[in-house]
Enzyme design. Structure first.
Site, PDB file in Angstrom:
ATOM      1  N   ASP A 351     -21.832 -94.647 -59.573  1.00 60.29           N
ATOM      2  CA  ASP A 351     -22.810 -95.080 -60.558  1.00 60.29           C
ATOM      3  C   ASP A 351     -22.379 -94.637 -61.957  1.00 60.29           C
ATOM      4  OD1 ASP A 351     -25.587 -96.013 -61.290  1.00 60.29           O
ATOM      5  OD2 ASP A 351     -25.770 -93.904 -61.860  1.00 60.29           O
ATOM      6  N   GLU A 387     -18.777 -98.529 -61.005  1.00 58.75           N
ATOM      7  CA  GLU A 387     -19.653 -99.293 -61.894  1.00 58.75           C
ATOM      8  C   GLU A 387     -19.112 -99.003 -63.292  1.00 58.75           C
ATOM      9  OE1 GLU A 387     -24.389 -99.982 -62.744  1.00 58.75           O
ATOM     10  OE2 GLU A 387     -23.660 -97.921 -62.595  1.00 58.75           O
TER      11      GLU A 387
END
Length: 691
Positions: A351, A387
């Site tokens: 993330d 990401e």
């Protein structure tokens, strides 16, 4: 039976070790080790089975900032926490407060749940963060638990599916199972439910090779959400990087996670974890004290160089983990290795991964974190997905990560949605996406599987909602519909939300099938959001992070079987023609292709090779690509045709062809011999093979 709590309260100094952090049971006792470079003393707190703090023992030794001690007789199941003594100097970045019970960052199991109370803050709520609060936080804190390292894995190992064979399914442990009729009620919403036969059978039917799970690390529910009757459903609020989220366990033992992974592996399904190493649940300087802030705020967090009272926030959450600190980097690496070696997970999706690459001068693809990952003998062999952005300056880094990382590609999502919505001038953009986005990824010897292609993910509209809503509908989030982004590239096709108009419903199904077809025939690695394979909706909510409810749980009661059967067929087609649709190397002009790539030739509907003038036609709504294996003109060829517009005449390349896929048909697998000029149906993805 009550657990045996007869153990020594005298540390065995000869067996005390600083080399392994956390609480490690060796069969005879447990070694406790905690890093805090700026602490003056560390107390180990032991709890009985009723949650009472029964012992407080000062860790006897410290080396290199690691405080440690070995307690004979302490066995798995023992609950513990820490109280850390040191300077209370917030203006210098130090927020030590021994009145606050702290979770071990290396805790592998936890007991109990956090109960929000003002005592969880190191300063008096309503006052200044420069003041110290002396209330005991222990009654409101979960405890770390000494874990049993033993588990019978039998012959299980990580699967290591090749990237060209990979089809990723992004799912939420609870959301996937909570309403599944085939999962026993007592297991719904848990890891045990995830490993049941009905769930596994569905994944296999859909051709899924890899299950990517939203965060399952130990996390904390946000106080403001609890007070509004909501919750942090997605789980991007980590407080421990080794222990699983208790809410996903039917019991307390980490063995439940291992059992589930073992079952998924037996079915041939990999498990990838969405991990959040960029920030923690403690928020900004006005946030609570659960762990890192009280252990050593100045080491674990990036602080403002101008004023270390405040954090340096590039995550939008209030804090940023200080990955530049060697012991914080070690914690992350230890966590990752633990999940691979002890838990057998097959990889990770990071993330806000740009945060992990931030060095003093900004994002650095050759920085400490990436260098550590690439040289690590354990982590370099599992799947790594970034990401590739954060909210800081220079944080958008799509295409900027080093091998062996793959990257979420939001350009694929946006351009593919726009093409099928029939926006103008989209054909050239789609042509890049179906080739794996070479402008972004074809450099530094990166493979054609570098792009993770997706149409929808947990954050944003579901795929069905992109064809059902023009605007977001986030009213239930309690923020006046101001949360969530407005750039959805969606089209309700004539009615906002549910409709009884059969023509609109038919058009929606047709477009969704075409979009899924283009996803599964594009170079790169496809990822589908759980539920998108059968038309799941979130009623137009594009930010369901706080919705632990039927709105965000997958509705298995009324799946669209036409979409589901089409997706299963697309997966099957991709496997059968992987050499053309999922090449290892980026495609080239036919004369430059080799055994690991395909030769490409763009075709105009009128039968000619595309020219620059053709590409500049901003009204074009059709993209056709001829793929030749190895670039050999005599070798078998495929032809993919994507038509976002109306029914169109198309002149095929010379010779006989067989249409083997038509997303507008039901079923989508067909066998139509054809040559010359044919009709390509409106809003369809088609695949032909040379006869």
């Amino acid at each position: 039976m009550p657990r045996d709590t007869s153990f020594s309260t005298t540390f065995d100094l000869s067996n005390s070790r600083p080399n392994v952090l956390g609480a490690r049971f060796d069969g005879e006792g447990t070694n406790f080790a905690l890093f805090s470079d700026n602490a003056e003393r560390v107390d180990l707190c032991l709890f009985d089975d009723e949650g009472n703090e029964v012992k407080q023992l000062e860790l006897p030794r410290m080396e290199g900032g690691i405080w440690f001690g070995y307690l004979p007789g302490v066995k798995p199941g023992q609950a513990y926490g820490y109280r850390v003594h040191g300077p209370w100097k917030p203006e210098e970045g130090h927020r030590f407060n021994p009145h606050k019970l702290l979770l071990d960052p290396y805790a592998m199991e936890m007991r109990g749940y956090l109960n929000w109370d003002d005592a969880l803050f190191s300063y008096p709520i309503g006052g200044s963060d420069l003041e110290i609060d002396t209330r005991d936080s222990a009654p409101y804190m979960p405890r770390a638990v000494v874990a049993d390292p033993n588990f019978d894995w039998d012959a299980d190992r990580i699967l290591q599916h090749d990237w060209p064979d990979t089809v990723i399914y992004e799912a939420h442990v609870k959301g996937l199972t909570q309403q599944h009729p085939g999962v026993p009620e007592n297991l719904r919403g848990t890891f045990a439910g995830l490993g049941t036969d009905p769930v596994i059978e569905h994944l296999l039917k859909m051709g899924i090779t890899t299950l990517e799970l939203l965060p399952l690390h130990a996390m904390v529910q946000d106080r403001h959400l609890i007070e509004k009757g909501l919750s942090n459903y997605w789980g991007y609020n980590t407080i421990g990087f080794f222990a699983p989220n208790r809410m996903y366990l039917s019991g307390e033992k980490v063995s439940e996670v291992k059992e589930t992974i073992k079952k998924l592996h037996k079915a041939g399904i990999e498990v990838i974890l969405d991990v959040v190493y960029n920030h923690t649940a403690e928020g900004n300087h006005m946030g609570p004290t659960f762990s890192f802030r009280g252990i050593d705020n100045a080491s674990y967090y990036a602080l403002s160089p101008e004023n270390p009272r405040y954090g340096y926030d590039v995550t939008g959450t209030g804090n940023t983990l200080n990955v530049a600190h060697p012991m914080v980097l070690r914690m992350i690496m230890d966590s990752l290795r633990y999940w691979v070696e002890a838990m057998h997970v097959d990889g990770f999706r990071f993330d806000l991964a740009s945060t992990l690459g931030r060095e003093p001068d900004g994002f650095e693809r050759e920085g400490a974190f990436f260098s550590a990952m690439r040289q690590d003998p354990v982590l370099s062999r599992v799947k790594l997905i970034a990401e590739p952005w954060d909210v800081g300056e220079g944080g958008y880094q799509v295409g900027g990560f080093p091998w062996p990382f793959r990257e979420w590609n939001d350009k694929f999502r946006d351009d593919t949605r726009a093409f099928w919505r029939r926006d103008t001038s989209q054909s050239p953009k789609l042509s890049q996406r179906v080739l794996g986005s070479p402008v972004q990824f074809d450099h530094s010897s990166r493979p054609a599987t570098s792009s993770i292609n997706f149409l929808a993910a947990h954050d944003g509209f579901t795929l069905w909602d992109t064809v059902s809503y023009n605007k977001k509908h986030n009213e239930e989030n309690g923020e006046g519909n101001q949360d969530g982004h407005d750039h959805n590239i969606s089209d309700n096709m004539g009615a906002e939300g549910d409709t009884t108009n059969e023509a609109i419903e038919d058009h929606r199904v047709r477009r969704v099938k075409a979009m899924l077809g283009s996803l599964m025939m594009s170079h790169g690695v496809p990822m589908v959001l759980a539920g998108d394979e059968f038309g799941n909706s979130q009623d137009g909510n594009n930010n369901a992070y706080c919705q632990d409810s039927e709105l965000s749980w997958i509705d298995w009661s009324n799946p669209d079987h036409e979409i589901a059967q089409a997706f299963a067929a697309f997966s099957e087609i991709r496997r059968e023609y992987a050499d053309w649709l999922a090449p290892v190397k980026f495609s080239r002009a036919p004369e430059y292709a080799d055994a690991l790539s395909v030769g490409t030739e763009w075709r105009h509907a009128e039968g000619r090779v595309m020219t620059d003038e053709d590409w500049n036609d901003n009204q074009s709504e059709i993209v056709a690509l001829k793929l030749t294996k190895g670039g050999d003109p005599a070798a078998p060829a495929l032809l993919t045709i994507y038509n976002a517009g109306d029914d169109t005449d198309f002149t095929l390349p010379e010779g006989k062809w067989v249409r083997i896929l038509d997303s507008g048909a039901d079923p989508v697998r067909v066998a139509q011999e054809c040559e010359g000029t044919i009709t390509i149906g409106y809003q369809t993805a088609n695949l032909f093979k040379s006869a």
